[in-house]
Each structure stands twice: as structure tokens, then as C-alpha cells.
Design an enzyme around this catalytic site. Structure first.
Site, PDB file in Angstrom:
ATOM      1  N   VAL A   5       2.649  26.941  71.142  1.00 42.80           N
ATOM      2  CA  VAL A   5       1.685  27.671  71.968  1.00 42.80           C
ATOM      3  C   VAL A   5       1.011  28.808  71.201  1.00 42.80           C
ATOM      4  CG1 VAL A   5       3.535  29.102  73.018  1.00 42.80           C
ATOM      5  CG2 VAL A   5       1.362  28.850  74.204  1.00 42.80           C
ATOM      6  N   ALA A   6       1.760  29.528  70.360  1.00 42.92           N
ATOM      7  CA  ALA A   6       1.181  30.688  69.659  1.00 42.92           C
ATOM      8  C   ALA A   6       0.165  30.239  68.610  1.00 42.92           C
ATOM      9  CB  ALA A   6       2.294  31.516  69.021  1.00 42.92           C
ATOM     10  N   LYS A  25       5.055  20.911  60.773  1.00 39.65           N
ATOM     11  CA  LYS A  25       6.077  20.182  60.008  1.00 39.65           C
ATOM     12  C   LYS A  25       6.227  18.730  60.459  1.00 39.65           C
ATOM     13  CE  LYS A  25      10.169  22.227  60.237  1.00 39.65           C
ATOM     14  NZ  LYS A  25      11.343  23.065  59.936  1.00 39.65           N
ATOM     15  N   THR A  33       7.796  24.740  72.085  1.00 36.36           N
ATOM     16  CA  THR A  33       6.849  24.747  73.201  1.00 36.36           C
ATOM     17  C   THR A  33       6.925  23.437  73.980  1.00 36.36           C
ATOM     18  OG1 THR A  33       5.332  26.219  72.034  1.00 36.36           O
ATOM     19  CG2 THR A  33       4.385  24.850  73.796  1.00 36.36           C
ATOM     20  N   ALA A  36       9.803  23.223  76.487  1.00 31.41           N
ATOM     21  CA  ALA A  36       9.982  24.250  77.528  1.00 31.41           C
ATOM     22  C   ALA A  36       9.911  23.591  78.900  1.00 31.41           C
ATOM     23  CB  ALA A  36       8.922  25.331  77.386  1.00 31.41           C
ATOM     24  N   GLN A  37      10.887  23.916  79.724  1.00 31.09           N
ATOM     25  CA  GLN A  37      10.983  23.219  81.006  1.00 31.09           C
ATOM     26  C   GLN A  37      10.494  24.073  82.161  1.00 31.09           C
ATOM     27  OE1 GLN A  37      15.178  22.510  81.390  1.00 31.09           O
ATOM     28  NE2 GLN A  37      15.180  20.723  80.078  1.00 31.09           N
ATOM     29  N   GLY A  39       9.068  27.072  83.054  1.00 28.58           N
ATOM     30  CA  GLY A  39       7.750  27.529  83.407  1.00 28.58           C
ATOM     31  C   GLY A  39       7.261  28.703  82.598  1.00 28.58           C
ATOM     32  N   GLU A 103      13.147  32.926  88.633  1.00 31.57           N
ATOM     33  CA  GLU A 103      14.230  32.720  87.666  1.00 31.57           C
ATOM     34  C   GLU A 103      15.000  34.016  87.511  1.00 31.57           C
ATOM     35  OE1 GLU A 103      12.662  29.065  84.905  1.00 31.57           O
ATOM     36  OE2 GLU A 103      12.295  31.048  84.128  1.00 31.57           O
ATOM     37  N   ASP A 198      11.918  28.734  59.396  1.00 32.51           N
ATOM     38  CA  ASP A 198      11.214  28.730  58.101  1.00 32.51           C
ATOM     39  C   ASP A 198      10.255  29.909  57.961  1.00 32.51           C
ATOM     40  OD1 ASP A 198      12.391  26.258  58.266  1.00 32.51           O
ATOM     41  OD2 ASP A 198      10.556  25.096  57.985  1.00 32.51           O
ATOM     42  N   HIS A 219      21.376  30.509  75.948  1.00 32.70           N
ATOM     43  CA  HIS A 219      21.089  30.057  77.309  1.00 32.70           C
ATOM     44  C   HIS A 219      22.404  29.692  77.971  1.00 32.70           C
ATOM     45  CE1 HIS A 219      19.383  28.118  80.766  1.00 32.70           C
ATOM     46  NE2 HIS A 219      18.194  28.573  80.409  1.00 32.70           N
ATOM     47  N   ARG A 265      20.375  36.693  81.544  1.00 31.96           N
ATOM     48  CA  ARG A 265      20.977  35.554  80.844  1.00 31.96           C
ATOM     49  C   ARG A 265      22.229  35.896  80.055  1.00 31.96           C
ATOM     50  NH1 ARG A 265      15.955  31.895  78.714  1.00 31.96           N
ATOM     51  NH2 ARG A 265      15.518  31.161  80.801  1.00 31.96           N
ATOM     52  N   HIS A 329      19.406  29.723  72.085  1.00 35.95           N
ATOM     53  CA  HIS A 329      18.181  29.293  72.755  1.00 35.95           C
ATOM     54  C   HIS A 329      16.931  29.995  72.246  1.00 35.95           C
ATOM     55  CE1 HIS A 329      15.893  27.554  75.983  1.00 35.95           C
ATOM     56  NE2 HIS A 329      15.573  28.720  76.492  1.00 35.95           N
ATOM     57  N   ARG A 364      15.389  38.588  76.364  1.00 32.13           N
ATOM     58  CA  ARG A 364      14.106  38.129  76.910  1.00 32.13           C
ATOM     59  C   ARG A 364      14.237  37.785  78.387  1.00 32.13           C
ATOM     60  NH1 ARG A 364      11.822  32.316  77.008  1.00 32.13           N
ATOM     61  NH2 ARG A 364      14.031  31.904  76.961  1.00 32.13           N
TER      62      ARG A 364
HETATM   63  C1  LIG Z   1      14.627  23.481  75.638  1.00 32.71           C
HETATM   64  C2  LIG Z   1      13.774  24.733  75.734  1.00 32.71           C
HETATM   65  C3  LIG Z   1      13.301  25.156  76.961  1.00 32.71           C
HETATM   66  C4  LIG Z   1      12.517  26.312  77.056  1.00 32.71           C
HETATM   67  N1  LIG Z   1      12.005  26.672  78.275  1.00 32.71           N
HETATM   68  C5  LIG Z   1      11.148  27.720  78.342  1.00 32.71           C
HETATM   69  C6  LIG Z   1      10.482  28.036  79.568  1.00 32.71           C
HETATM   70  O1  LIG Z   1      10.662  27.363  80.573  1.00 32.71           O
HETATM   71  N2  LIG Z   1       9.625  29.089  79.564  1.00 32.71           N
HETATM   72  C7  LIG Z   1       9.385  29.854  78.453  1.00 32.71           C
HETATM   73  O2  LIG Z   1       8.603  30.808  78.524  1.00 32.71           O
HETATM   74  N3  LIG Z   1       9.997  29.567  77.298  1.00 32.71           N
HETATM   75  C8  LIG Z   1      10.850  28.514  77.203  1.00 32.71           C
HETATM   76  N4  LIG Z   1      11.442  28.218  76.012  1.00 32.71           N
HETATM   77  C9  LIG Z   1      11.101  29.005  74.830  1.00 32.71           C
HETATM   78  C10 LIG Z   1       9.686  28.667  74.365  1.00 32.71           C
HETATM   79  O3  LIG Z   1       9.502  27.275  74.461  1.00 32.71           O
HETATM   80  C11 LIG Z   1       9.452  29.099  72.922  1.00 32.71           C
HETATM   81  O4  LIG Z   1       9.895  30.394  72.695  1.00 32.71           O
HETATM   82  C12 LIG Z   1       7.960  29.054  72.605  1.00 32.71           C
HETATM   83  O5  LIG Z   1       7.436  27.809  72.982  1.00 32.71           O
HETATM   84  C13 LIG Z   1       7.742  29.302  71.125  1.00 32.71           C
HETATM   85  O6  LIG Z   1       6.412  29.007  70.820  1.00 32.71           O
HETATM   86  P1  LIG Z   1       5.884  29.215  69.334  1.00 32.71           P
HETATM   87  O7  LIG Z   1       4.467  28.798  69.336  1.00 32.71           O
HETATM   88  O8  LIG Z   1       6.220  30.568  68.873  1.00 32.71           O
HETATM   89  O9  LIG Z   1       6.781  28.217  68.460  1.00 32.71           O
HETATM   90  P2  LIG Z   1       7.096  26.663  68.627  1.00 32.71           P
HETATM   91  O10 LIG Z   1       6.608  26.124  69.892  1.00 32.71           O
HETATM   92  O11 LIG Z   1       8.534  26.476  68.320  1.00 32.71           O
HETATM   93  O12 LIG Z   1       6.244  26.011  67.470  1.00 32.71           O
HETATM   94  C14 LIG Z   1       6.619  26.164  66.118  1.00 32.71           C
HETATM   95  C15 LIG Z   1       5.730  25.292  65.267  1.00 32.71           C
HETATM   96  O13 LIG Z   1       5.925  25.629  63.900  1.00 32.71           O
HETATM   97  C16 LIG Z   1       6.072  24.446  63.140  1.00 32.71           C
HETATM   98  N5  LIG Z   1       6.815  24.762  61.917  1.00 32.71           N
HETATM   99  C17 LIG Z   1       8.052  25.289  61.806  1.00 32.71           C
HETATM  100  N6  LIG Z   1       8.365  25.443  60.517  1.00 32.71           N
HETATM  101  C18 LIG Z   1       7.304  24.998  59.800  1.00 32.71           C
HETATM  102  C19 LIG Z   1       7.029  24.862  58.414  1.00 32.71           C
HETATM  103  N7  LIG Z   1       7.898  25.236  57.473  1.00 32.71           N
HETATM  104  N8  LIG Z   1       5.839  24.360  58.038  1.00 32.71           N
HETATM  105  C20 LIG Z   1       4.933  23.955  58.973  1.00 32.71           C
HETATM  106  N9  LIG Z   1       5.138  24.044  60.295  1.00 32.71           N
HETATM  107  C21 LIG Z   1       6.316  24.565  60.691  1.00 32.71           C
HETATM  108  C22 LIG Z   1       6.766  23.489  64.081  1.00 32.71           C
HETATM  109  O14 LIG Z   1       6.632  22.175  63.647  1.00 32.71           O
HETATM  110  C23 LIG Z   1       6.014  23.807  65.371  1.00 32.71           C
HETATM  111  O15 LIG Z   1       4.778  23.142  65.386  1.00 32.71           O
HETATM  112  C24 LIG Z   1      12.234  27.068  75.897  1.00 32.71           C
HETATM  113  C25 LIG Z   1      12.723  26.653  74.658  1.00 32.71           C
HETATM  114  C26 LIG Z   1      13.476  25.493  74.565  1.00 32.71           C
HETATM  115  C27 LIG Z   1      13.983  25.055  73.223  1.00 32.71           C
END
Ligand SMILES: Cc1cc2nc3c(=O)[nH]c(=O)nc-3n(C[C@H](O)[C@H](O)[C@H](O)COP(=O)(O)OP(=O)(O)OC[C@H]3O[C@@H](n4cnc5c(N)ncnc54)[C@H](O)[C@@H]3O)c2cc1C
Length: 520
Positions: A5-6, A25, A33, A36-37, A39, A103, A198, A219, A265, A329, A364
Site C-alpha cells: 500500500v505505501a 521482490k 498488504t 491484510a484481513q 480492515g 477492533e 530487507d 498478534h 494486542r 505480526h 500499533r
Molecule cells: C496476515 C496479516 C493481516 C493484516 N491485517 C491488517 C489489517 O486488517 N489492517 C491493517 O491496517 N493492517 C493489517 N496488517 C498489516 C498491514 O498489512 C501491513 O503493515 C501493511 O500492509 C504494510 O504495507 P507496506 O506497503 O508498508 O508493506 P508491504 O505491503 O509488506 O509491501 C512490501 C513490498 O516490498 C517488497 N519488497 C520487500 N523486500 C524487497 C526487496 N529487497 N526488493 C524489492 N522489493 C521488496 C515486497 O515484495 C512487497 O511488494 C496485516 C498484516 C498481515 C501479515
């Protein structure tokens, strides 16, 4: 770096002004992302709602939330979510009204969800679709960032390894690390295999400061079945009324917190750990999630993904007690940034789970991280545009790594497994100085083994991931040892109280393994 998402939100912002390369990767769908279940938390009801969301975020963070970061999160959140809906994200609704659930530690129901329990997949789908039609955004999937090139104190390029193990170097005006968390540093985690920290490790290696690395959120309720992945059982289940019961069938949360199953949590996770301990060391007892009393909701309809996964393993939310135990988590800490995503290195920015703005403090608030990715992804992109650094061509030579033998790759896997097990045992939910020192011994052994492989000029994706995990573990251990108190997700058996006189601060992990405490 990253297509969660970021990274995606930042790419959309940046593409309005220039060319963007999104490196990921694996496929764009493989990220935290996507999994994430429950919400996305957002205050859509005006200023009172925003103020309450702020207070809930600050309270969950146990004294050290950076208030200005939390203010940015909750006040810009509604704009970012409205924008996402406009770009094609579908959240669950009834009669034209968005449905909301509650939640843990939220004072009211403000969590939007999609397809029941597949919110992240919908956010990822909508952002990827929106970004893919943009001509100025290019995707490099199955491509790993393995290094940051620094010249005169500025990040000017990244080193990449493609799926054929071929290296490449790309110069960039600015680099955003949005590479997510590091759940794979622990043997028990809800995170997918790409979450190896990474981005955090590369930033630290390049000289950027990390912050709050001792705060890993565990979690409370990941499925606990032998031989089955630690599948997440979303907090939304407890939001819809699930109870927690120990092996004697007691609802034990009343002994731990007045908010019972919806307590923060860390409180719930430690309570489950304690209830799960047997009378003798090593003996464990089952703890269950119980929804058998819920008659007013069709749980299969409300939680289709979870219900389908449980069905594969012979379990049913309406009929069965579901065995649970905690799993790593979410990393509250990460690369230290200001509120615009700037790190301590010029040219390097960070957002999302890889970053630490201080918005989560020591713990968090549930469902705040997807929102964080949207808000701070956009903010970091705006800072990159405002700084407008010129492109500099990197002239340092690019090393072509020699491939590892099968035996060496296997040795890398063994190092990873040993590190993960030691981090779970020594730097997990309950910590103390002696165990953290045992953790250091294991981490140093792992780092030395990996260094011996890398010294021979060898390289592979798994070796790079193992090195990242080892570096992240090192920062967690140092920061956990330095924080001689218990706060939020960090619990020390030898310092069980919160110590506001010494530690009402963020930890900053910098060069030469130095940890200092700072007020933000
Ligand atoms: C099972 C689960 C359920 C969750 N449920 C919720 C929820 O309901 N609500 C909520 O707010 N949060 C939830 N979270 C947390 C939330 O999903 C994450 O904190 C958030 O999505 C992180 O987003 P991000 O964009 O920072 O990183 P990510 O979504 O983790 O994306 C990281 C990206 O970086 C890439 N990457 C990593 N290393 C490298 C590299 N060396 N080279 C190139 N690319 C790389 C990966 O391939 C990926 O594309 C949950 C997490 C999990 C695991």
C-alpha cells in the site's frame, strides 16, 4: 522499493510529476498488504470522530506515540480513503452505507472492510489497477533490491538482482523504501515469506538510523495447528464478539484487562501466552477462540476467507473451538523518518511498515497500518518531489555475484531457521537480559556463517534475505536490551514496570550499534 500500500500510493503521487520505477521482490500481489484481513481504520464522521481516533491511537501506543504523526494519520486518513474509493476500491456496504466493525482498543466501530475479511487484497488490487494504466509508472516484478549506492552522503542508486540472479544498477533522483516489515525474523509469524526486513537492513547498512526496533507486535490469535501455517485469525473476530477460553473452558481475559477480549494486542497476546504455559517448563496448554455463542451473524458470510481456510482443516467458526497462539505480526519500529518520510540519509525516504514515524509508539492500534501506508506513502512522495534531487550517475563498479552451490543454499536456509527459532525463544513476547544475550550469541553465529559465504564473492536472493534478517535481529536485540522497562509490545521479565522517568522516549539505533533514547 515495494509494491504494498505505501509503495503504490507513493508511486501514484510521484507519477504526476516524473518517471517512477516500482521494484518488487515477487509479483505485485505478494506483500503484507495483500494478506491484510480485518480492515482499515478511518474516522469518516467528522472532527469528533477524528479526535477520538487520535486518542485511541495515542492510548494504544503506551505513552510514546509521536502526536504530530498520529494527528497527520487520523486527519488525512479520511481524504486518502475517499480518494482510494474514487480510484476503484470497493469496501463492504449495505444500502449505500459503508459497513464498519470494531477492533481491539478502538472506542467505536470505525474499521472499513472489503469482501468480508480480504481488505488488503482489495486495496492492493485497486491500487495496482490504477497504477498499471499510468504511463509513467513501470513495474519490475521478481526483482530484488540488494543494495543502496551512497556517494558523498547521498543515496544515488540501487542495486538489483533479477529472477535469473543477474545484477543491475539503477540511478534514481530519490529512493523510497516501502519494503514492509520483517515478521520472518521470528519462527512464528503471520507475515508472508517476502517480509524479511530487507529495506530496513539496507537502510541501516547505508548509514540511516533505525528507531523503536524493540517494539514487535505479536498478534494474539494466529491459528495453532501442528504443521499448518500460522494463519491469522483477525481481531475483527473478537470485534464481532469472539471469546477467548483456556483449556479449562474459562473466559480468562477478565483477569487481565477491563476491555476483556478487546484489550490492546500486547495485553491479549501475553495473557494467551501465560494461559498457554503448562505447570512444567516446555509443557503447553491450548487456548481457544470461541464464537459458538454468536447467532445473529452468519460468520461464514462475514469472514469468508477465514471460514474457507478453517474448513480445509476441519474447523468451523459456528461449531468449533479454534486453537490459537500469538505470532509475530507487525514492526512498530523501522527506518527513522520525519513526518514527510525523510530518513537521516539524503536521497533516501521510507514509508509504511518499513518506516518509523513514531505514529504507533510502543503498540500499533489495530487496522492503523493500511491507513499509515496511504497517508505516509503520499507524504513521502510529496517530500521527494519537493526536494527534487538531481540524478547522479553512479560510477562505482557493479559486482556480479557468483552463484551458491546447492549445499551452500541449504546452509543459508539452516542459518535462517536457527536465527528465527532463537529470536522466538529469546526476543519474543517475554524477554530478559539473559535471554537477549543468548539471542545475540545465536545472531552472531548466524552473521559469521553468512559472512563466510558472502566473502567468497557469492550472492543469491536467499543469502541477501538471510543477511537482512540477521541485521534486523541485531537491531531488535540491541534495542530490547537497552530498554530496561516494559512498555507496549516490549515486555521484560526483569523490568516488568513502565519507567516513565527514564524511558518515555523513542529508541534510536545508529552506527556502531549505539542505542540512544530521544523525545520526538
Ligand atoms: C496476515 C496479516 C493481516 C493484516 N491485517 C491488517 C489489517 O486488517 N489492517 C491493517 O491496517 N493492517 C493489517 N496488517 C498489516 C498491514 O498489512 C501491513 O503493515 C501493511 O500492509 C504494510 O504495507 P507496506 O506497503 O508498508 O508493506 P508491504 O505491503 O509488506 O509491501 C512490501 C513490498 O516490498 C517488497 N519488497 C520487500 N523486500 C524487497 C526487496 N529487497 N526488493 C524489492 N522489493 C521488496 C515486497 O515484495 C512487497 O511488494 C496485516 C498484516 C498481515 C501479515
Amino acid at each position: 522499493m515495494g509494491a504494498g500500500v505505501a509503495g503504490l500510493r507513493a508511486a501514484v503521487e510521484l507519477a504526476r510529476h516524473g518517471d517512477v520505477l516500482v521494484v518488487t521482490k515477487e509479483s505485485v500481489a505478494e506483500s503484507n498488504t495483500h494478506y491484510a484481513q480485518g480492515g482499515i481504520a478511518v474516522a469518516m464522521e467528522g472532527q469528533v470522530d477524528v479526535a477520538l481516533h487520535l486518542e485511541d491511537t495515542v492510548n494504544a501506543g503506551d505513552g510514546i506515540v509521536c502526536r504530530s504523526a498520529a494527528q497527520a494519520l487520523v486527519s488525512e486518513g479520511p481524504i486518502r480513503v475517499a480518494e482510494l474509493i474514487e480510484w476503484g476500491a470497493h469496501f463492504d456496504s449495505e444500502d449505500g452505507e459503508l459497513l464498519r466493525t470494531r477492533e481491539g482498543a478502538h472506542s467505536l466501530a470505525r474499521i472499513l472492510h472489503a469482501n468480508g475479511d480480504a481488505t488488503g487484497a482489495e486495496i492492493s488490487r485497486s491500487l495496482v489497477t490504477f497504477a498499471r494504466v499510468h504511463k509513467r509508472i513501470r513495474f519490475a516484478e521478481w526483482t530484488m533490491v540488494t543494495g543502496l549506492v551512497v556517494a558523498n552522503g547521498r543515496v544515488i542508486a540501487v542495486d538489483l538482482l533479477d529472477r535469473e540472479n543477474m545484477p543491475n544498477r539503477i540511478s534514481a533522483g530519490s529512493v523510497l523504501i516501502a519494503a514492509g516489515g520483517a515478521g520472518q525474523v521470528y519462527s512464528d509469524t503471520t507475515n508472508p515469506s517476502v517480509a524479511t526486513g530487507d529495506g530496513i537492513a539496507l537502510a541501516a547498512q547505508a548509514g540511516a538510523e533505525l528507531a523503536d526496533m524493540e517494539f514487535y507486535q505479536f498478534h494474539p490469535t494466529a491459528l495453532s495447528l501442528p504443521g499448518v501455517p500460522r494463519f491469522l485469525l483477525s481481531e475483527a473476530l473478537r470485534g464481532e464478539g469472539a471469546y477467548l477460553r483456556n483449556d479449562r473452558g474459562e473466559r480468562f481475559m477478565e483477569r487481565y484487562h477491563p476491555m476483556l477480549e478487546l484489550a490492546p494486542r500486547d495485553v491479549v497476546a501475553r495473557a494467551i501466552t501465560r494461559e498457554g504455559m503448562g505447570a512444567t517448563p516446555g509443557e503447553s496448554r491450548l487456548v481457544h477462540l470461541d464464537m459458538r455463542h454468536i447467532r445473529t451473524i452468519d460468520l461464514h458470510h462475514r469472514f469468508p476467507g477465514i471460514s474457507a481456510f478453517l474448513k480445509e482443516h476441519g474447523l468451523d467458526l459456528h461449531r468449533d473451538l479454534i486453537p490459537v497462539r500469538p505470532a509475530a505480526h507487525y514492526l512498530m519500529g523501522g527506518i527513522k523518518t520525519d513526518l514527510a518520510g525523510r530518513t537521516s540519509l539524503v536521497g533516501l525516504y521510507a514509508a509504511g511498515e518499513a518506516a518509523c514515524t513514531g505514529v504507533h509508539g510502543a503498540n500499533r492500534l489495530a487496522s492503523n497500518s493500511l491507513l499509515e501506508g496511504l497517508v505516509f506513502g503520499a507524504r513521502a512522495a510529496q517530500a521527494m518531489l519537493a526536494d527534487n534531487l538531481p540524478l547522479v550517475v553512479a560510477d562505482a563498479p557493479l559486482q556480479v555475484p557468483k552463484p551458491l552451490s546447492e549445499r551452500e543454499e541449504q546452509r543459508v536456509e539452516e542459518h535462517i531457521a536457527e536465527l528465527q527459532a532463537s529470536m522466538w525463544a529469546y526476543a519474543g513476547l517475554l524477554r530478559q537480559e539473559s535471554t537477549l544475550r543468548d539471542g545475540f550469541a545465536a545472531q552472531e553465529e548466524c552473521a559469521a556463517g553468512l559472512a563466510r559465504l558472502a566473502e567468497r564473492g557469492k550472492g543469491s536472493r536467499r543469502l541477501a534475505e538471510a543477511q537482512a534478517l540477521s541485521r534486523v535481529a541485531h537491531a531488535i536485540l540491541h534495542s530490547a536490551l537497552a530498554r530496561q522497562e516494559s512498555r507496549g509490545a516490549h515486555f521484560r521479565n526483569d523490568f516488568p514496570q513502565r519507567d516513565d522517568e527514564r524511558f518515555l522516549n523513542h529508541s534510536v539505533f545508529g552506527r556502531e550499534d549505539h542505542v540512544i533514547f530521544e523525545k520526538w
